[in-house]
Write a protein that holds these residues in place. Structure first.
Motif, mmCIF file in Angstrom:
data_model
loop_
_atom_site.group_PDB
_atom_site.id
_atom_site.type_symbol
_atom_site.label_atom_id
_atom_site.label_comp_id
_atom_site.label_asym_id
_atom_site.label_seq_id
_atom_site.Cartn_x
_atom_site.Cartn_y
_atom_site.Cartn_z
ATOM 1 N N THR A 9 64.229 34.916 50.603
ATOM 2 C CA THR A 9 65.076 36.039 51.027
ATOM 3 C C THR A 9 66.146 36.305 49.976
ATOM 4 O O THR A 9 66.816 35.386 49.512
ATOM 5 C CB THR A 9 65.756 35.714 52.377
ATOM 6 N N VAL A 10 66.278 37.595 49.597
ATOM 7 C CA VAL A 10 67.357 38.006 48.695
ATOM 8 C C VAL A 10 68.556 38.337 49.577
ATOM 9 O O VAL A 10 68.476 39.222 50.441
ATOM 10 C CB VAL A 10 66.955 39.248 47.856
ATOM 11 N N ARG A 11 69.655 37.603 49.409
ATOM 12 C CA ARG A 11 70.828 37.794 50.278
ATOM 13 C C ARG A 11 71.492 39.134 50.022
ATOM 14 O O ARG A 11 71.453 39.665 48.920
ATOM 15 C CB ARG A 11 71.821 36.659 50.057
ATOM 16 N N ALA A 12 72.111 39.661 51.080
ATOM 17 C CA ALA A 12 72.741 40.984 50.977
ATOM 18 C C ALA A 12 74.071 40.908 50.250
ATOM 19 O O ALA A 12 74.757 39.887 50.285
ATOM 20 C CB ALA A 12 72.946 41.544 52.379
ATOM 21 N N LEU A 13 74.410 42.010 49.581
ATOM 22 C CA LEU A 13 75.761 42.148 49.041
ATOM 23 C C LEU A 13 76.689 42.337 50.227
ATOM 24 O O LEU A 13 76.361 43.079 51.156
ATOM 25 C CB LEU A 13 75.857 43.385 48.143
ATOM 26 N N ARG A 14 77.852 41.699 50.228
ATOM 27 C CA ARG A 14 78.709 41.815 51.405
ATOM 28 C C ARG A 14 80.106 42.278 51.024
ATOM 29 O O ARG A 14 80.756 41.681 50.177
ATOM 30 C CB ARG A 14 78.764 40.475 52.120
ATOM 31 N N LYS A 15 80.522 43.358 51.677
ATOM 32 C CA LYS A 15 81.870 43.872 51.443
ATOM 33 C C LYS A 15 82.780 43.281 52.518
ATOM 34 O O LYS A 15 82.394 43.191 53.681
ATOM 35 C CB LYS A 15 81.838 45.394 51.541
ATOM 36 N N ASP A 16 83.980 42.890 52.108
ATOM 37 C CA ASP A 16 84.920 42.331 53.088
ATOM 38 C C ASP A 16 85.602 43.482 53.833
ATOM 39 O O ASP A 16 86.599 44.034 53.377
ATOM 40 C CB ASP A 16 85.948 41.454 52.371
ATOM 41 N N PRO A 28 67.337 42.586 42.258
ATOM 42 C CA PRO A 28 68.801 42.518 42.412
ATOM 43 C C PRO A 28 69.211 42.648 43.884
ATOM 44 O O PRO A 28 68.496 43.278 44.665
ATOM 45 C CB PRO A 28 69.290 43.715 41.592
ATOM 46 N N PRO A 29 70.349 42.055 44.292
ATOM 47 C CA PRO A 29 70.787 42.169 45.696
ATOM 48 C C PRO A 29 71.081 43.631 46.065
ATOM 49 O O PRO A 29 71.567 44.405 45.232
ATOM 50 C CB PRO A 29 72.066 41.333 45.738
ATOM 51 N N HIS A 30 70.728 44.009 47.302
ATOM 52 C CA HIS A 30 71.023 45.328 47.843
ATOM 53 C C HIS A 30 72.102 45.155 48.921
ATOM 54 O O HIS A 30 72.594 44.057 49.137
ATOM 55 C CB HIS A 30 69.761 45.963 48.426
ATOM 56 N N MET A 31 72.403 46.228 49.641
ATOM 57 C CA MET A 31 73.422 46.141 50.695
ATOM 58 C C MET A 31 72.866 45.496 51.965
ATOM 59 O O MET A 31 73.560 45.359 52.959
ATOM 60 C CB MET A 31 73.965 47.542 51.031
ATOM 61 N N PHE A 32 71.573 45.140 51.936
ATOM 62 C CA PHE A 32 70.945 44.512 53.100
ATOM 63 C C PHE A 32 70.047 43.375 52.626
ATOM 64 O O PHE A 32 69.668 43.312 51.459
ATOM 65 C CB PHE A 32 70.132 45.546 53.899
ATOM 66 N N GLN A 33 69.716 42.498 53.554
ATOM 67 C CA GLN A 33 68.860 41.347 53.243
ATOM 68 C C GLN A 33 67.442 41.811 52.936
ATOM 69 O O GLN A 33 66.925 42.701 53.601
ATOM 70 C CB GLN A 33 68.812 40.458 54.494
ATOM 71 N N ILE A 34 66.795 41.206 51.925
ATOM 72 C CA ILE A 34 65.414 41.603 51.586
ATOM 73 C C ILE A 34 64.497 40.379 51.707
ATOM 74 O O ILE A 34 64.602 39.446 50.913
ATOM 75 C CB ILE A 34 65.311 42.155 50.143
ATOM 76 N N PRO A 35 63.587 40.385 52.698
ATOM 77 C CA PRO A 35 62.607 39.295 52.754
ATOM 78 C C PRO A 35 61.470 39.569 51.760
ATOM 79 O O PRO A 35 61.004 40.701 51.634
ATOM 80 C CB PRO A 35 62.088 39.361 54.195
#
Length: 616
Positions: free
Chosen positions: A561-568, A540-547
């Protein structure tokens, strides 16, 4: 359902009989050819269980829930039946119902060693299959007298004459007087009972000699402790007798002696040629080694029985509890299963990612699946299994030879002179129209063809294949390309040098040892790419990018790469200077960088399980 026969065919249960009136036999066949159904009919027709006890219950000898659900026999079961033959004499039959799947061949070999004859059951519509061959050859190796039985002759697709010819051509035994039956309806089953009396030999043994008995099987019972299944060769086994296990040198006083009808029946003694059980307040699982010889403690014999060849595991994997607190429960459960299944082995191991667990050895992937299922059902354990692997032999540059069955234990590449992997000889029977797909599958798995012959309209192909290409999903793929019609059997042949490399999966720069594997260099990139793509979907996506990377040594061969969750973070900035927004975004970027450095990636259990099922 079968019509009940008159009481004259089953007399009152006999506790003993002259050795010439005893018949010990196994039922051998391919999966789903009707072994367990035939056993049901024999039990019913000899009065082992009444019609009421059998009502609504099929495959009475398949006692485990998992056997009933899957429709397969996993444990060989024994039952004693009484039969009054046409010659007016009363006979005792000891019947052993055996599994048909290749992974449980060890159960078959143990049962055959305790018998003098076999009923070879062949489906009259399917004909001879790969496991039919494997099991009948095992029976012939044990010098068994074989009675061919053609089952399902009432089906519209049945071709008994053609199948008789097949038995003669492929197996090489006379099938002209094969018994024609339908185990489901009971048609022809009385002829099987007569064939057992007239065509199978009685056992040999001397009642006056010192006790000599073969330990055929043992299992744990919560009330009785260890229950031991024995075949008496010479002498008698009596209640109250002090016995000694010759292999482990453990001595016990016998508390119960009896046999299964299939209900437990107690008797005072078992004589030569008889098969039954004993209990002796045995607490130590290790004291009852399958294949051991049991003798009288006061009058011991000097020479042990040959026993069985030890079961050699071919597939290894790590089993770890999801909850670390379950480790002791898992250890106790493994001990009980090991007693019940002598072909299963285990030793403790630790993993950085998964904590404490066990490295387990199995006879195949179905065996692995069944053990896992039994651990979760019978002991309520939640487990993670690592990638299955086989035993590799490594020759080091200093002249040493070591065996590796966990890729994590592999020494540094510079210390390895060469690596040998196990090869098998596979026998595949398939209808002609699927032959092309089957040959392509074997070629894709680095196989080399040895032989191709025809048995009627079916092709029998023999292939040399590397075992590590078979243990993953070969059986599933074979069933898929042949629409379920191909049958498969194999045995280990030898070890051959191969260009193998250790492939690691790195998540966020950290190696996940549970997903490490040894693969052939030519197949590493494809398997690595499939693995990282699968992991990308599952983590699952985390708050940071995961290679997620697949690497051989220091070289990365595949990456996702698992893309990071992004808060606006700029949501509350209405208009104003752009530098305010930029400042907030830079601050978020710094935070993510720091998180990636110290953040922990949680890999869910489903991700492990699904990643290990990747189709190469």
């Amino acid at each position: 359902m079968v019509a009940a026969r008159g009481r004259e065919c089953y007399p009152a249960p006999m506790t003993t009989a002259p050795i010439s009136n005893i018949r010990n036999f196994s039922i051998v066949a391919h999966i789903d050819h009707g072994k367990s159904t035939l056993a049901d009919r024999l039990i019913q027709m000899t009065g082992g269980l009444s019609d009421r006890e059998m009502a609504g219950k099929e495959q009475v000898l398949d006692s485990m829930d998992i056997e009933r659900e899957r429709g397969i026999t996993i444990k060989a079961q024994t039952v004693r039946l009484n039969y009054r033959a046409k010659d007016g004499k009363d006979y005792i039959f000891n019947l052993m119902d055996t599994p048909g799947h290749v992974d449980f061949a060890y159960e078959v070999s143990r049962s055959l060693a305790a018998c003098e004859g076999s009923l070879l059951v062949v489906d009259a519509s399917q004909g001879v299959e790969a496991q039919t061959l494997a099991n009948v050859y095992q029976a012939l190796d044990n010098n068994h007298e074989i009675v061919p039985v053609l089952n399902k002759v009432d089906l519209p697709a049945a071709e008994p004459d053609k199948v008789k010819q097949q038995i003669e051509d492929v197996i090489g035994i006379d099938a002209s007087d094969a018994v024609m039956i339908s185990a489901k309806t009971g048609l022809g089953v009385p002829d099987v009972l007569e064939a057992i009396v007239t065509r199978l030999p009685p056992p040999k043994g001397d009642r006056g000699a010192a006790l000599k008995a073969l330990l055929v099987d043992s299992w744990y019972d919560v009330y009785l402790g260890v229950v031991v299944l024995i075949r008496v060769v010479d002498g008698t086994m009596k209640k109250g007798q002090r016995i000694r296990m010759m292999g482990t040198n453990a001595a016990y006083d016998v508390e119960r002696v009896g046999f299964f009808t299939p209900k437990m029946e107690q008797v005072d003694e078992l004589g030569p040629g008889e098969i039954g059980f004993i209990t002796a307040a045995i607490k130590e699982v290790a004291d009852t080694r399958v294949g051991d010889t049991i003798t009288d403690d006061k009058k011991p014999i000097t020479e042990m029985l040959p026993g069985f060849k030890p079961a050699i595991p071919v597939v290894f994997c790590g089993l770890f509890p999801v909850d670390a607190n379950d480790f002791e429960t898992l250890r106790a459960a493994m001990g009980k299963l090991r007693l019940n299944d002598a072909s299963f082995s285990y030793e403790m191991e630790t993993s950085a990612a998964l904590g404490f667990g066990f490295r387990c050895g199995f006879l195949g992937l179905l065996h692995l699946e069944i053990i896992q299922e039994r651990l979760s059902r019978e002991f309520d354990l939640n487990l993670i299994a690592t990638a299955p692997s086989v035993i590799y032999k490594m020759h080091l540059t200093d002249g040493q030879e070591i065996e590796i069955h966990n890729p994590v234990d592999m020494p540094d590449v510079v210390k390895i002179a060469d690596i040998e992997e196990p090869w098998i000889e596979a026998t595949i029977l398939t209808p002609d129209e699927y032959l092309g797909s089957v040959l392509k599958l074997c070629q894709d798995r680095r196989g080399s063809q040895k032989e191709l012959t025809y048995v009627g309209s079916r092709a029998m192909v023999k292939y040399d294949l590397p075992l590590n290409e078979v243990v993953f999903d070969f059986y599933d793929r074979l069933k898929s390309v042949s629409k379920g019609y191909a049958s498969f059997d194999y045995h280990l042949t030898d070890y051959k040098v191969a260009d193998l490399v250790k492939m690691q999966i790195l998540v966020n720069g950290e190696p996940v040892d549970a997903l490490s594997m040894l693969v052939h260099r030519t197949r590493a990139e494809g398997r690595g790419r499939a693995m990282v793509e699968k992991m990308k979907e599952l983590i699952p996506p985390h708050m940071f990018q995961i290679p997620i990377q697949a690497a051989i040594g220091g070289k990365v061969i595949a990456r996702e790469t698992v893309r990071a969750l992004r808060k606006d973070v700029t949501a509350k900035c209405y208009g104003g200077d752009i530098t305010r927004k930029r400042k907030l975004l830079e601050k978020q970027k710094e935070g993510k960088k720091k998180m990636r450095q110290f953040g922990k990636v949680d890999i869910p259990q489903e991700a492990f399980i699904a990643a290990l099922k990747v189709d190469s």
